[in-house]
Enzyme design. Structure first.
Site, PDB file in Angstrom:
ATOM      1  CG  ASP A  69      -1.855   1.177   1.284  1.00  0.00           C
ATOM      2  OD1 ASP A  69      -1.717   2.103   0.448  1.00  0.00           O
ATOM      3  OD2 ASP A  69      -2.734   1.193   2.166  1.00  0.00           O
ATOM      4  CB  ILE A  70       2.050   3.492  -2.709  1.00  0.00           C
ATOM      5  CG1 ILE A  70       0.707   3.877  -3.339  1.00  0.00           C
ATOM      6  CG2 ILE A  70       2.750   2.408  -3.520  1.00  0.00           C
ATOM      7  CD1 ILE A  70       0.820   4.455  -4.745  1.00  0.00           C
ATOM      8  CE1 TYR A 159      -8.549  10.136 -10.584  1.00  0.00           C
ATOM      9  CE2 TYR A 159      -9.414  11.660 -12.210  1.00  0.00           C
ATOM     10  CZ  TYR A 159      -8.652  10.559 -11.895  1.00  0.00           C
ATOM     11  OH  TYR A 159      -7.979   9.891 -12.893  1.00  0.00           O
TER      12      TYR A 159
END
Length: 258
Positions: A69-70, A159
């Site tokens: 999980d970055i 986003y």
């Protein structure tokens, strides 16, 4: 008297480019990993789930997987360490991982907003920061972005903002890293046939309706395929593109100029 012919010493084989692709389990990331591997690179694909990454690597010996999980603390350092362990260096970093959680103002959820910012913006920042000290002159960072600044995108204020900000990272890092011989480029797709809207939990009917509305606006009249975006990512990273940096390559079927 003829002189003896001296044998040329063997030349070392050229190193295979070492590439890291985040979000490598599906869509643009998978297509990018496959194309880099096809062109002779060693590729590390990174994602949260082992299954999709293993599907990407299946049948591609040059593609390795790393589950991470970055957005987690230490996630960026773990990815870079895995790449250095596998390849000894990083020649190309593709910041491709991204999530979208559409919501109109008044309906934006705190956790979903923060997850988008963490995945789309903060993670690429720290991945680049961890990676660039290990990148040699000629190395490249490719940020996969999206919509241009200056155009509203109802339902996608979070986003869209992360992707515009990622283009600003590209502009800024190109200046900061140019003296080290490291290039930074954005590839900005339009709507592409990937599972990103499926992961956003949109019903199938809503996804189809959105696709129809988009295709009606785009000059080329259709959605992009992941391979079409991957081609530009790979081209931007090629040595022949060595004078390209700080640029945003819009691969959007022309919708950005409408």
């Amino acid at each position: 008297m003829s002189q003896p012919v001296r044998a040329e010493p063997p030349r070392p084989a050229p190193q295979r480019p070492a590439v890291v692709v985040t979000g490598g389990g599906t869509g643009i990331g998978r297509a990018t990993a496959h194309l880099f591997a096809k062109e002779g690179a060693d590729v590390l694909v990174v994602g949260r789930q082992a299954g999709p990454l293993e599907e990407t690597a299946a049948g591609h010996p040059a593609v390795r997987t790393f589950v991470q999980d970055i957005t987690a603390p230490g996630g960026a350092a773990a990815v870079v360490a895995a790449a250095l362990d596998a390849f000894g260096r990083i020649d190309v970093l593709v910041n491709n991982a991204g999530i979208i959680r559409p919501a109109m103002l008044g309906e934006v959820d705190w956790d979903r907003a923060h997850r988008q910012i963490a995945t789309n913006l903060i993670a690429p920042l720290f991945l680049a920061q961890e990676a660039f000290p290990h990148m040699r002159p000629g190395a490249v960072i490719v940020n996969v972005t999206s919509n241009p600044a200056g155009k509203g995108w109802p339902g996608n204020c979070v986003y869209g903002s992360t992707k515009v900000a990622l283009d600003f990272f590209t502009n800024t890092w190109a200046v900061e890293l140019g003296g080290r011989g490291i290039r930074v480029v954005s590839v900005a797709p339009g709507v592409t046939d990937t599972p990103v809207l499926v992961h956003a939990d949109l019903p199938a009917e809503e996804r189809a309706a959105r696709r129809r509305r988009y295709n009606a606006r785009v000059p080329l009249g259709r959605t992009a395929q992941p391979e079409e975006i991957a081609w530009w990512i790979v081209q931007a990273a090629r040595p022949e593109a060595s004078y390209l940096t700080g640029s945003v390559l819009r691969v959007d079927g022309g919708i950005g100029v409408c």
